[in-house]
Design an enzyme around this catalytic site. Structure first.
Site, PDB file in Angstrom:
ATOM      1  N   GLY A   1       0.952  -1.449  -0.578  1.00 56.03           N
ATOM      2  CA  GLY A   1      -0.134   0.255   0.012  1.00 56.03           C
ATOM      3  C   GLY A   1       1.232   1.554  -0.543  1.00 56.03           C
ATOM      4  O   GLY A   1       1.790   0.962  -0.153  1.00 56.03           O
TER       5      GLY A   1
ATOM      6  N   SER B   1      -1.686   4.394   3.836  1.00 59.40           N
ATOM      7  CA  SER B   1      -3.100   4.440   2.951  1.00 59.40           C
ATOM      8  C   SER B   1      -4.085   3.138   4.498  1.00 59.40           C
ATOM      9  O   SER B   1      -4.616   2.080   3.823  1.00 59.40           O
ATOM     10  CB  SER B   1      -2.020   2.762   2.210  1.00 59.40           C
ATOM     11  OG  SER B   1      -1.612   1.791   2.736  1.00 59.40           O
TER      12      SER B   1
ATOM     13  N   HIS C   1       1.931   2.437  16.051  1.00 59.97           N
ATOM     14  CA  HIS C   1       1.603   1.447  15.666  1.00 59.97           C
ATOM     15  C   HIS C   1       1.117   1.032  17.088  1.00 59.97           C
ATOM     16  O   HIS C   1       0.181  -0.363  17.254  1.00 59.97           O
ATOM     17  CB  HIS C   1       2.801   0.605  14.462  1.00 59.97           C
ATOM     18  CG  HIS C   1       2.051   1.397  12.923  1.00 59.97           C
ATOM     19  ND1 HIS C   1       3.189   1.272  12.470  1.00 59.97           N
ATOM     20  CD2 HIS C   1       1.280   2.255  12.661  1.00 59.97           C
ATOM     21  CE1 HIS C   1       2.896   2.154  11.364  1.00 59.97           C
ATOM     22  NE2 HIS C   1       1.598   3.199  11.602  1.00 59.97           N
TER      23      HIS C   1
END
Lengths: 176, 176, 176
Positions: A12, A16, A53
């Site tokens: 990606g 994205s 993340h």
């Protein structure tokens, strides 16, 4: 016959949603989950990104870092029933480039580690080849290496997803 | 009725495997095969790339070079049953830009040549519009011209494939 | 049950034909049509582009300009049966960046306006995340903001199309 993919490549663009999609795929594959992080926190921008993340993953995930020896980490930690989520190939390649490693040899070593591991594997990569040719030669070398690595991995993985704006398109196996 | 495409546009990023995919499509279309190369070997990087691509093609392929007059090459070499593989549109546009040609007029001339040729045609182009707006005006002009050319060709070709990591997605005709 | 999408996000690269595709979708949705333009004519290049796009629309379209307060324009002009075509999100984000606004707050405000409007909405955005990481921090901030905004909108819109070379691929809802 089991038709669930045992190895998935998730590609990606930047921002994205590819990491989130890969994580969601991995969580559907089993409960023994290992996140293999390739990021190195050189600066605040990267530190923020890593922290964001990490916050997205729940306590079911353990994390190991493998900024350079990713094939070794896959060999060391791969075992049957375990899911390895590698995020991401692009930072790994970029770490290799900075340490002046042989990118093609490293790519072959990674492909071999993935072919041989008994674990299930989800790999995340940044598709970087859809822009204008970069001015500087290093960026072009990087782009070429990333493209070749993605091709090699896509040929060997059971499934390939392309993520755009958080929406995944399964490119392999084909819809028809 | 024959529903095999007679003209196919293959788009993809840098190092996406688009040339290999296009070659494989072309080899499935017939046996009289002509490769129309638009690359010019200005430097070692390009010389390597051309040599690598040439090594990928077997002896069934003849090669002609058409760095600038691509419409003329299509008119001169196009005949029934012959397959023309043009690789790639992006280098052709870039050669035209460097020679200060009228890109839109050249694009129209190419579209006409493809519409009129009795040959089967496979065209390879680099999709370059998915990055940040380039800083310099020439790169923007190039990107605009490439995008318009791809649109015009995609509208006229029977089939359009998008290649990512060696995997082709048929965008036209649509899957549903 | 009505399965026609009431909100569609159209993504594509530069010069991919995304505006034309979005307009064609919008014209199929109804007859009370409002074009919400986010472009600002700072220079000749942009003035040309705006004029070209305007010439593509027929007299059935009215136009309002909303270079900065796009959520406000959607609230002010949204009414049942009306189609709002927003072209494009990328210029809007870029205008916000130049005026030093909080991009994430603006994004949330836009998502809310779209969720609440009684109108049908077609949104056009430039996918900019598929190239090499940009050198400068502002471009990276912009790319991140655009990616996050597209993800948020894609999650809420009924349909998402990716346009390449004038050919639209419906990514949401998925084909299978």
């Amino acid at each position: 016959m089991d038709d669930k993919p045992r190895s998935i490549l998730v590609l990606g663009g930047a921002r994205s949603g590819k990491s989130r999609h890969a994580q969601s795929l991995a969580e559907g594959m089993g409960r023994d989950r290992l996140f293999i992080a390739t990021a190195q926190a050189f600066d605040d921008e990267m530190r923020d990104r890593i922290a964001r993340h990490r916050a997205d993953r729940d306590a079911s995930w353990r994390t190991v870092e493998a900024p350079v020896d990713l094939p070794g980490a896959i060999r060391d930690h791969g075992r049957a029933e375990r899911i390895l989520l590698v995020d991401c190939l692009t930072l790994w390649l970029s770490n290799l480039l900075l340490s002046d490693a042989d990118l093609d040899a490293a790519g072959r070593s990674l492909v071999r580690a993935i072919a041989e591991t008994p674990a299930l594997v989800v790999l995340v990569g940044n598709e970087v080849g859809f822009g204008i040719v970069p001015d500087n030669a290093l960026a072009r070398r990087f782009r070429d290496a990333a493209g070749r690595l993605h091709q090699d991995l896509a040929a060997r993985c059971d499934a390939v997803d392309l993520v755009v704006a958080g929406i995944a398109l399964r490119m392999k196996p084909p819809a028809r």
